[in-house]
Design a protein around this motif. Sequence first.
Motif, PDB file in Angstrom:
ATOM      1  N   ALA B  53       0.839  -1.195   0.000  1.00 46.83           N
ATOM      2  CA  ALA B  53       0.000   0.000   0.000  1.00 46.83           C
ATOM      3  C   ALA B  53       0.873   1.243   0.000  1.00 46.83           C
ATOM      4  CB  ALA B  53      -0.928  -0.008   1.219  1.00 46.83           C
ATOM      5  N   LYS B  54       1.944   1.196   0.771  1.00 47.92           N
ATOM      6  CA  LYS B  54       2.889   2.322   0.813  1.00 47.92           C
ATOM      7  C   LYS B  54       3.565   2.511  -0.540  1.00 47.92           C
ATOM      8  CE  LYS B  54       3.536   3.535   5.364  1.00 47.92           C
ATOM      9  NZ  LYS B  54       3.472   4.871   5.839  1.00 47.92           N
ATOM     10  N   VAL B  55       3.985   1.405  -1.127  1.00 47.09           N
ATOM     11  CA  VAL B  55       4.779   1.470  -2.356  1.00 47.09           C
ATOM     12  C   VAL B  55       3.911   1.852  -3.554  1.00 47.09           C
ATOM     13  CG1 VAL B  55       6.222   0.156  -3.941  1.00 47.09           C
ATOM     14  CG2 VAL B  55       6.441  -0.198  -1.475  1.00 47.09           C
ATOM     15  N   LEU B  56       2.724   1.252  -3.635  1.00 48.56           N
ATOM     16  CA  LEU B  56       1.906   1.396  -4.833  1.00 48.56           C
ATOM     17  C   LEU B  56       1.234   2.762  -4.935  1.00 48.56           C
ATOM     18  CD1 LEU B  56       0.219  -2.118  -4.918  1.00 48.56           C
ATOM     19  CD2 LEU B  56       1.829  -1.223  -6.603  1.00 48.56           C
ATOM     20  N   GLY B  57       1.029   3.443  -3.794  1.00 46.82           N
ATOM     21  CA  GLY B  57       0.266   4.675  -3.819  1.00 46.82           C
ATOM     22  C   GLY B  57      -1.198   4.381  -4.085  1.00 46.82           C
ATOM     23  N   GLY B  58      -1.992   5.404  -4.333  1.00 43.23           N
ATOM     24  CA  GLY B  58      -3.416   5.186  -4.532  1.00 43.23           C
ATOM     25  C   GLY B  58      -4.015   4.550  -3.291  1.00 43.23           C
ATOM     26  N   THR B  59      -5.055   3.742  -3.509  1.00 45.25           N
ATOM     27  CA  THR B  59      -5.735   3.146  -2.374  1.00 45.25           C
ATOM     28  C   THR B  59      -5.649   1.626  -2.422  1.00 45.25           C
ATOM     29  OG1 THR B  59      -7.300   4.964  -2.235  1.00 45.25           O
ATOM     30  CG2 THR B  59      -7.962   2.912  -1.208  1.00 45.25           C
ATOM     31  N   LEU B 109      -4.968   3.074   3.013  1.00 43.01           N
ATOM     32  CA  LEU B 109      -5.461   1.739   3.351  1.00 43.01           C
ATOM     33  C   LEU B 109      -6.907   1.854   3.834  1.00 43.01           C
ATOM     34  CD1 LEU B 109      -4.098  -1.006   3.362  1.00 43.01           C
ATOM     35  CD2 LEU B 109      -3.451  -0.637   5.727  1.00 43.01           C
ATOM     36  N   VAL B 110      -7.837   1.207   3.153  1.00 48.10           N
ATOM     37  CA  VAL B 110      -9.239   1.275   3.542  1.00 48.10           C
ATOM     38  C   VAL B 110      -9.746  -0.132   3.836  1.00 48.10           C
ATOM     39  CG1 VAL B 110     -11.576   1.875   2.814  1.00 48.10           C
ATOM     40  CG2 VAL B 110      -9.664   3.351   2.160  1.00 48.10           C
ATOM     41  N   TYR B 111     -10.084  -0.382   5.090  1.00 44.56           N
ATOM     42  CA  TYR B 111     -10.706  -1.659   5.465  1.00 44.56           C
ATOM     43  C   TYR B 111     -12.204  -1.533   5.245  1.00 44.56           C
ATOM     44  CZ  TYR B 111      -6.455  -3.239   7.849  1.00 44.56           C
ATOM     45  OH  TYR B 111      -5.185  -3.632   8.146  1.00 44.56           O
ATOM     46  N   ILE B 112     -12.808  -2.604   4.773  1.00 41.25           N
ATOM     47  CA  ILE B 112     -14.245  -2.511   4.507  1.00 41.25           C
ATOM     48  C   ILE B 112     -14.884  -3.881   4.681  1.00 41.25           C
ATOM     49  CG2 ILE B 112     -14.035  -2.939   2.019  1.00 41.25           C
ATOM     50  CD1 ILE B 112     -16.083  -0.576   1.740  1.00 41.25           C
ATOM     51  N   SER B 113     -16.127  -3.884   5.160  1.00 39.86           N
ATOM     52  CA  SER B 113     -16.801  -5.167   5.323  1.00 39.86           C
ATOM     53  C   SER B 113     -17.468  -5.536   4.005  1.00 39.86           C
ATOM     54  CB  SER B 113     -17.843  -5.075   6.433  1.00 39.86           C
ATOM     55  OG  SER B 113     -18.841  -4.155   6.072  1.00 39.86           O
ATOM     56  N   PRO B 114     -17.622  -6.828   3.725  1.00 39.57           N
ATOM     57  CA  PRO B 114     -18.228  -7.225   2.452  1.00 39.57           C
ATOM     58  C   PRO B 114     -19.655  -6.702   2.295  1.00 39.57           C
ATOM     59  CG  PRO B 114     -17.935  -9.126   3.911  1.00 39.57           C
ATOM     60  CD  PRO B 114     -17.201  -7.985   4.513  1.00 39.57           C
ATOM     61  N   LEU B 133      -4.784  -2.036  -5.260  1.00 43.91           N
ATOM     62  CA  LEU B 133      -4.658  -3.392  -4.726  1.00 43.91           C
ATOM     63  C   LEU B 133      -5.958  -3.758  -4.023  1.00 43.91           C
ATOM     64  CD1 LEU B 133      -2.865  -5.868  -4.142  1.00 43.91           C
ATOM     65  CD2 LEU B 133      -1.975  -4.674  -2.138  1.00 43.91           C
ATOM     66  N   PHE B 134      -6.464  -4.940  -4.332  1.00 38.71           N
ATOM     67  CA  PHE B 134      -7.712  -5.407  -3.738  1.00 38.71           C
ATOM     68  C   PHE B 134      -7.385  -6.634  -2.878  1.00 38.71           C
ATOM     69  CE2 PHE B 134     -11.778  -7.550  -3.494  1.00 38.71           C
ATOM     70  CZ  PHE B 134     -12.719  -6.531  -3.516  1.00 38.71           C
ATOM     71  N   VAL B 135      -7.492  -6.476  -1.559  1.00 40.68           N
ATOM     72  CA  VAL B 135      -7.076  -7.549  -0.658  1.00 40.68           C
ATOM     73  C   VAL B 135      -8.296  -8.244  -0.064  1.00 40.68           C
ATOM     74  CG1 VAL B 135      -5.754  -8.106   1.414  1.00 40.68           C
ATOM     75  CG2 VAL B 135      -5.033  -6.215  -0.061  1.00 40.68           C
ATOM     76  N   ILE B 136      -8.285  -9.550  -0.060  1.00 42.67           N
ATOM     77  CA  ILE B 136      -9.362 -10.305   0.576  1.00 42.67           C
ATOM     78  C   ILE B 136      -8.760 -11.037   1.764  1.00 42.67           C
ATOM     79  CG2 ILE B 136     -11.112 -12.075   0.255  1.00 42.67           C
ATOM     80  CD1 ILE B 136     -10.680 -11.411  -2.842  1.00 42.67           C
ATOM     81  N   ASP B 137      -9.053 -10.509   2.959  1.00 42.15           N
ATOM     82  CA  ASP B 137      -8.527 -11.134   4.165  1.00 42.15           C
ATOM     83  C   ASP B 137      -9.462 -12.281   4.558  1.00 42.15           C
ATOM     84  OD1 ASP B 137      -6.702 -11.464   6.122  1.00 42.15           O
ATOM     85  OD2 ASP B 137      -7.307  -9.740   7.333  1.00 42.15           O
ATOM     86  N   GLU B 138      -8.934 -13.271   5.241  1.00 41.82           N
ATOM     87  CA  GLU B 138      -9.727 -14.441   5.641  1.00 41.82           C
ATOM     88  C   GLU B 138     -10.447 -15.012   4.416  1.00 41.82           C
ATOM     89  OE1 GLU B 138      -9.244 -15.203   8.795  1.00 41.82           O
ATOM     90  OE2 GLU B 138      -8.334 -13.293   9.314  1.00 41.82           O
TER      91      GLU B 138
END
Lengths: 352, 503
Positions: B53-59, B109-114, B133-138
Motif C-alpha cells: 500500500a505504501k509502495v503502490l500509492g493510490g488506495t 489503506l481502507v478496510y471494509i466489510s463485504p 490493490l484489492f485484498v481479501i482477508d480471511e
Amino acid sequence: MFDHVVLTCVDRFRGERTVSGIYHLLTGKRSSQTLQDAKGYELDRLFGIYPSLKREQLERHAQALVQDGLIQINEQSFPTITSGGAEQLSSFPVDELKHFEGMVWHGVIPTFVKRVYLLLQMMANSNAGIHHYVPIVDDYGTQQWVRTVYHQFQDKLPKMVESMYEEIHHLLKKHPSNQADLFAYRLTGGGIIGMTIDQLKREFGLNGGDVELMLQHTHYYLFLESKKKKDQYPVLHLCTKGLDATHLITRSARKTYQYIQQGLSLQEIMNIRRLKKSTIQDHIVESALIIPDFSIASFLSEQDVQEINKMGIQMNTKKLKQIHEALNGKYDYFELRLALAKGQHAIKEGMT
Amino acid sequence: MRHDLDSILKENFGFNEFREGQKEVITDVLEGEDVLGILPTGTGKSLCYQLPAKVLGGTTLVVSPLISLMVDQVKQLKATGYKAVTAVNSFMDQPERNAVLKNLDQYSLVYISPEMLQNDWLQHRLKRMRVHLFVIDEAHCISQWGHEFRTDYLKLHQIIENLGHPTVMALSATATPEVQRDIMEKLKLPHMKKRIYPMDKQNISFAVEECTSPEEKTDRIVQVLEKNQAPTMIYFSSRQWAEKVSFELRERLNQRVAFYHGGMEQTDRMLVQQQFMNNQLDVICCTSAFGMGVDKKDIRIVIHFHLPPQLESFIQEVGRAGRDGGAAASLLLFTRQDHYLPQRLIQSELPEKNDLQQVFSFLKKKQGEEIPEDDGMIERFELSESQWNFIKFQLEEEGALQEGKLVGVTPELIQEIHRFLEERWMYKHNKLNEMLKWIHVSDCRRKALYQPFQDMIREPTVPCCDGCDFSMDDLSFQEERQTYDTFSWEDRLKMIFKQGAGL
C-alpha cells in the motif's frame, strides 16, 4: 454509596413513588413526570447521575434493602423508609456525595469525563516518551478535541502535563480518599493501564453500583471545581470549555413554549403542531418547571396557584389525586400539575 | 520496477527482516500478479498488504469479515504511526462516517466489510478512485468448504470486475487444498499465483486430557498454573463459563486473572486487552472474540476449556501462543458430554429439514409478493437469525428472490435447497467429527492435526505432543513479573505522571 442514594430517594419520595420512579430519576429520563418529581421532591441533584444503571440491578438492590430492614415496600410497590433506614441515612458522611448536581450538569459530564481521561493519557504518555498507543477513549469527537488541544498547545505541553498532575493532586487531596483511590486506579497513562469496573470492585471490596457512583461523584467534583476556578485549574478547566448547563427542556417542548410566548392558544398549537392535547399540556408543565419566569396567567390565576399549593403543603403531599379530591375536583390534573410546577419556584424564591 | 524491500520494511515498519512468505507475496503483487497467500497465524499477514500500500500509492482496499477485527487492526496501525488508514463500517457514527467518506481517496489503506461493499453509492465512489490493490482477508470465507462461510464473499468477483480488475491478493491462515481451489474458482481467477506456507508450529507442544466434569477441568487448570507462571489464554465456548472460571481461578491462584468476552462494555474490553498486552494480567479467560487484533508475542500457554467446532478454529487459536518463537504449550480439556456443545452450535446456524418444509409451504403462497419481514419470519417459525439468513440467501442465489419480491418458488428449487442444506449439515458434522477424532488420537497428535493442510510436517523444536514425548506435567514456565502491590492514589498518580524518582 448506592445504598445511600437509593435510601435518599425513598425518603424524599415519602412512599408516593415506586422503585420505577427512582430508576427514571437516576437514569435521567426526560419526561415531564420525572422532571416534576425531581424538582418537587427536591431530588434534582441526583437526576441522571447514574445513566448506565440497569432496572434489574436497582430492583435487586431495593430487595436487599428490604431484607436489611432499611426500607419497606407495600402491596402497590411503593417503598418507604424504616426507622433503621432513616438512622443509616443520617449517619452517612455528607462529603461523599455533596457534589452531585445532576439536573444541571448530567448532560455534559460524559463529555467532560472522556476529555479528561483521554487528555491525561495523551499527556502522561508523551511525558513518558510513549508515542504509539491505543487511545483509551474510543470516541471520534473526543479524539478530535484532544488532537486540537495537542496542536494548539504543542510547545507548552511539558508545562501542561505538570499542571494537570498538580491540579488533580490538589483536588483529590481535598476529596474523600476512598473516592480518590478509585479515580486514580481508573486512569490510564504513562505505561499503566487503568482497571475495569469489575476489577475496582474486587480491589476495593465494594458492591455493584458503588464504584460507578463514587467515580461519578468524583467526576462531578472535578468538573464543578475546575469550571469555577479557571486560574487555579487551567488544564481541567480546558476540559470544561463549551460545556454549559443542560437546558432540560426538550426541543419539542421548546417549540410549544415559543408558540405560547407568541400568544397562541392551546387549541391553536394543537392544530399547528398536530399533537394531542395531553402532549401540549406536558410541554407547558415542562416549561413552567424549567423556565422560572414563564407566565402561566393564561391558564391559571395567581389565586388558583396559591390555593393549590397551599392545599399541597397543608396535606403534606405531592400526589395529584389527593389534592384533586381535597379541592373537590375544582381543578383538572393539568391545572394541578401546572400550579405545583410554578409553586416550586415560589418556594425556592421564598427561601432565598 | 525493482524496490529495495528490506529498507522499506526497516524504514516504515521498524523490522530488520521479513518473516516466512511475506517477501514472496509482496513481490508478486508489486509485479502486478494476483496471488493467493496461505500464511499461518502469527506470521504478520497484514504486513503483506500494508507494505505494498505504501509502495503502490493510490488506495489499497482490504475486505475483512469481522468489524471488530477491522477496527482493532486500524487502532493498532494508528498506534504504530500509520495514519492514512480507516475502516468503513456500519458502526461508525454519522459525523465520523461523513468525514471518512468525504475524504476516502486520501486514505492509503481502507478496510471494509463485504456488506458495505454492496452499497451502490460506495461502489461508484470506489470506481472513481485509484484502487491499486484489492485484498481479501480471511479468504477461506468465500468457500462453502471453509470453516467460516460468508455468503457476501461470493459477490466479490463482481466488485473486482467493476473496479477494472486491480491486482488481487487473497489471504488466509487456514485453508485446505480443497478450499484453496474453491477460492480461486469463486473469485474467477484461475491463474492466481499460489504461495502456500506450512502452518505447523514447531515451538508448540500439544496435550489433550479427558476430565469427568467441568469442576475437574478447573482443578486441572489450577494444578497446571500453580506450577507455571507465564502469559496464558483459556478459551471457552460461552461467556458465562469464561466469567465463572475466571472468578474461581482468581480465588485459587496467585495470578492476575481477568475475563474477556463480546458482552462486556467497550471501555472495559479495551482495558483488559491492554492490561494483558502490558503484562498487568497473567491469565485471560475468554471466548473466541478475544485476540483478533491483539498481537501479543509472548503467550506461553493456550488452554481450551471447551471443544472448538473444527480443527481450523483450534489451529488459529493455538497459533496465538509463542509468536516470539519461544517454547509454548497447548492443552485441550474435554469431558464426554462436551461432544454435544458444538453440535448445538451447528443446530443454531442451520435450519432443520422440517423448518425448511414449513417455511417453503408458507412462502409458496406469497409468490409475486414482497418477502415478509425478517423479524416476522424468525418469530413465526422460531428460527435463529442465521437460520433465516441461510434460507434468504439460498432464495437469492437461486434467483427466487428478486428486488425483494418472491418469484418462482418451485418444487425444483425447494429440492435444490434441500440438497444443499443436507450438504452443509454433513460438512459441519464431518468437521466436528474430525475434531472429535483428533482428541482421541493415540499416536502423534501434531501429525494428525496438520496433515489435512500440508504434506510435510516439520520436526518440532520443543517436546512434540502427548502421543510422543510430552506431558503437561513436564511443563515449567517461571517468568518474572512486576509485583502488583496496592498503592495509595497518590503513588498511583505519581506513577502515571512519572513524578518523583524511585517509583
